[in-house]
Scaffold this motif. Sequence first.
Motif, PDB file in Angstrom:
ATOM      1  N   GLU A  45       0.828  -1.207   0.000  1.00  0.00           N
ATOM      2  CA  GLU A  45       0.000   0.000   0.000  1.00  0.00           C
ATOM      3  C   GLU A  45       0.864   1.259   0.000  1.00  0.00           C
ATOM      4  O   GLU A  45       0.549   2.250  -0.664  1.00  0.00           O
ATOM      5  CB  GLU A  45      -0.941  -0.023   1.228  1.00  0.00           C
ATOM      6  N   LYS A  72       0.759   4.223  -2.882  1.00  0.00           N
ATOM      7  CA  LYS A  72       0.529   5.611  -2.491  1.00  0.00           C
ATOM      8  C   LYS A  72       1.687   6.489  -2.959  1.00  0.00           C
ATOM      9  O   LYS A  72       1.506   7.541  -3.570  1.00  0.00           O
ATOM     10  CB  LYS A  72       0.411   5.673  -0.953  1.00  0.00           C
ATOM     11  N   LYS A 114      -9.587  -5.496  -0.717  1.00  0.00           N
ATOM     12  CA  LYS A 114      -9.758  -4.059  -0.533  1.00  0.00           C
ATOM     13  C   LYS A 114      -9.012  -3.277  -1.602  1.00  0.00           C
ATOM     14  O   LYS A 114      -9.023  -2.052  -1.603  1.00  0.00           O
ATOM     15  CB  LYS A 114      -9.216  -3.636   0.846  1.00  0.00           C
ATOM     16  N   SER A 129     -10.824  -0.453  -3.801  1.00  0.00           N
ATOM     17  CA  SER A 129     -11.257   0.732  -3.049  1.00  0.00           C
ATOM     18  C   SER A 129     -10.043   1.508  -2.535  1.00  0.00           C
ATOM     19  O   SER A 129     -10.067   2.730  -2.451  1.00  0.00           O
ATOM     20  CB  SER A 129     -12.192   0.342  -1.907  1.00  0.00           C
ATOM     21  N   PHE A 130      -8.968   0.769  -2.214  1.00  0.00           N
ATOM     22  CA  PHE A 130      -7.755   1.457  -1.770  1.00  0.00           C
ATOM     23  C   PHE A 130      -7.172   2.312  -2.907  1.00  0.00           C
ATOM     24  O   PHE A 130      -6.798   3.472  -2.711  1.00  0.00           O
ATOM     25  CB  PHE A 130      -6.717   0.447  -1.267  1.00  0.00           C
ATOM     26  N   ASP A 156      -8.743   3.534  -5.472  1.00  0.00           N
ATOM     27  CA  ASP A 156      -9.665   4.654  -5.681  1.00  0.00           C
ATOM     28  C   ASP A 156      -9.362   5.778  -4.686  1.00  0.00           C
ATOM     29  O   ASP A 156      -9.238   6.952  -5.045  1.00  0.00           O
ATOM     30  CB  ASP A 156     -11.106   4.145  -5.507  1.00  0.00           C
ATOM     31  N   HIS A 157      -9.202   5.374  -3.426  1.00  0.00           N
ATOM     32  CA  HIS A 157      -8.917   6.334  -2.356  1.00  0.00           C
ATOM     33  C   HIS A 157      -7.610   7.092  -2.633  1.00  0.00           C
ATOM     34  O   HIS A 157      -7.541   8.314  -2.514  1.00  0.00           O
ATOM     35  CB  HIS A 157      -8.860   5.562  -1.036  1.00  0.00           C
ATOM     36  N   VAL A 158      -6.563   6.344  -3.023  1.00  0.00           N
ATOM     37  CA  VAL A 158      -5.257   6.971  -3.271  1.00  0.00           C
ATOM     38  C   VAL A 158      -5.333   7.946  -4.443  1.00  0.00           C
ATOM     39  O   VAL A 158      -4.829   9.081  -4.369  1.00  0.00           O
ATOM     40  CB  VAL A 158      -4.182   5.888  -3.538  1.00  0.00           C
ATOM     41  N   GLN A 161      -7.785   9.604  -5.592  1.00  0.00           N
ATOM     42  CA  GLN A 161      -8.497  10.827  -5.216  1.00  0.00           C
ATOM     43  C   GLN A 161      -7.655  11.689  -4.280  1.00  0.00           C
ATOM     44  O   GLN A 161      -7.607  12.917  -4.424  1.00  0.00           O
ATOM     45  CB  GLN A 161      -9.821  10.470  -4.539  1.00  0.00           C
ATOM     46  N   ALA A 162      -6.965  11.030  -3.357  1.00  0.00           N
ATOM     47  CA  ALA A 162      -6.193  11.780  -2.357  1.00  0.00           C
ATOM     48  C   ALA A 162      -5.072  12.583  -3.014  1.00  0.00           C
ATOM     49  O   ALA A 162      -4.810  13.718  -2.629  1.00  0.00           O
ATOM     50  CB  ALA A 162      -5.635  10.825  -1.309  1.00  0.00           C
TER      51      ALA A 162
END
Lengths: 566, 143
Positions: free
Chosen positions: A377, A381, A409, A412-413, A415-417, A419-420
């Motif tokens: 992860e 990132k 996961k 979704s992980f 996707d989160h990264v 966007q972040a």
Amino acid sequence: MATAQPLPLPSTVIAPGRRNQGVLVFDRSHRVVHASNTLPELLQLPSEASLLGEAVEEIFCLAFGEKQATASSISQWLDRPVTQSGGPIEIPLVLQTAADARIIHATLCSISEQFRVATFDDGSPAGVQSIAPTLAYRDPLTGVGNRSLLERKLDESLVRLGSGELESVTVLFLDLDRFKVINDTLGHGTGDELLRLVCGRLQSTLRDSDTLARMGGDEFAILLTAPSGREVASALAARIIDLIERTYLIDGQVMNVGASIGIAVAPRDGLTRDDLLKSADLALYFSKGAGRGVSHFFEPAMAEKARLRRTLEFDLRKALVLRQFELHYQAQVEAEGGSILGLIASLRWRHPQRGLLLPVEFIELAQEIGLAIPIGEWVLKRACRDATNWPDSITVAVSVSSLQFESEKLASFVDHVLQAVELPGNRLEIGVTEEILLRKNSNVLKTLTALKALGVKVVMNSFGTGVASLSQLVNFPFDKINIDPSLMAACQNDAKSRAVLRAIAVLGDTLGIATLAGGVETSEQLMRVRSEGCSTVQGFYCTKAVPAGELASLFVPSTPPLTAND
Amino acid sequence: MGEDIYKILYCSKNLIEGEHAKQDAEISQILQSARRNNREQNVTGALFFNSAYFAQALEGPKGAIEKIFERIQRDPRHGEVTVLSSETGGERDFPEWSMAHVAPPNETASATMAVALNGALSHPGASSAGVLGLLRSLVIQED
């Protein structure tokens, strides 16, 4: 595993060990799991080894004749419920031996939900005492010795070794391979029965002077004290591995397990109980690492290796927090024009003492100790954040381990990264190994589809070396195939490898999938890749992997790396 | 009876060393004790052996078969035991035999059996029907 709660023990049952007394331990299905060595003589039976696994009724039949054995009082005696309020059960019975008509006083008591003990005494009142000490040394599931028994016997043996009475003391540690799968998929009842059968097979290989103990779970130990060289121990280990690996039939199911064994011999491998057990354990660990189904003697180098591994593990657990990981990038270059299309991230660990470490030196350990996912992860990132500093046309490629895929996961992980760090999905390439596609797990396809929905490009890594078939390329719409560098190396002298390379390029072209040829190290290889039709190349010939901070020069548009060298 | 017949077929490598005479003595001892035990437990079956292989079919109540099989597994006189098939239900293949001794009547039959067993040991599953068929046909020929 069913852990039977031992009942309080009757205070006056007959202890084994004397000629005129005998003990029989049997389980709920009336099968004998332990018979004292005095029993054959006392009841005129065959040797105790052959009593194991027999139905207790059959033994009664042999000892007391069919008439007494089939009497209803006996079956009631044997079937008497084991748990009753009001303390331990102790049921006496008087019998007469079939062989010589001696009077035998038999007592039945229950030691747990699972086990009952029948004691036999031919009349001498001298031997009345508690059997509690004996039962404290039995494993309630299998009826063989437990850890306490092994430790006690080992202590005794080491004293005898010290006094010169014994030449050597040998400990075999044995661990079942693939037992967990059976226990988890076929149920604990089957798992328990399998452990009993394993104990029966182990016991059948041992001499009277040897001690077998279940140390817990699917781990067993065997103590050898009779004069025996390394050849004897290693022959025994080989025989045990053969026996354990043979098929089991349990309740209509056919199943197999394996066994790994570690052997330690005192005085060479340790003089105390703890040292010897630790040595045997290390040797077992080595056997499991060496492909399982094998046995190894302890070697001092194993202790050193284990120490290094522990140190590395200790350091690795701190590495994320101490920011010792970094990413290096290698360019993916357009085969024809030479311009940079993207950068592939690869992980490095800047170890404070050992310098810059490649993934091969620590990834396996990270997986073993459960750090593969957090590290993976971090890589995702970090790579996405780095990519935001590059020109918009340049993608970033990250390889994802199968463990990450299993965690469910991943999409979704990602996707989160994205966007972040505000990176468009189409600038990220996720590389998967062909091996994950072979898993019979619909989650893999679901995750891949979810990633594509984010705009992320999905790439098959290391193609052409592994087990994947071409049909898998059709099952999922990959964006790119990364041809393994080893194929490039093989092309040098091998026309067949060149044909494979060409076939993959044509296949990619037909399916509309880009092809990247890895491991391009010479201009000749570059020419070949171009002529075979691969769209993208990667390798030392183009650029080597460099830290993120040194990438800026690559992005100067006027000097594509390939044209400079052509 | 009421209980379904449980059937297994396995083959294994013969590890008995020594002359033919010694092998024959061991086998006849195996057959004798098998017949004695099987009759009591309502188990039937057939045993084939040559210098390289064993093949044995066992059929009867499940509990009895599993117990006998476990005892067989502990026997050092053979190795590489491969279970070719195990199934519940159906008719007995060897109803009249507590343990038939399958002795191929001639070289050809013996060679056919050896080839079938060799194949079965390398591809379990594929040729179990062939081995069973051979066992059955050879038992009948012995009559």
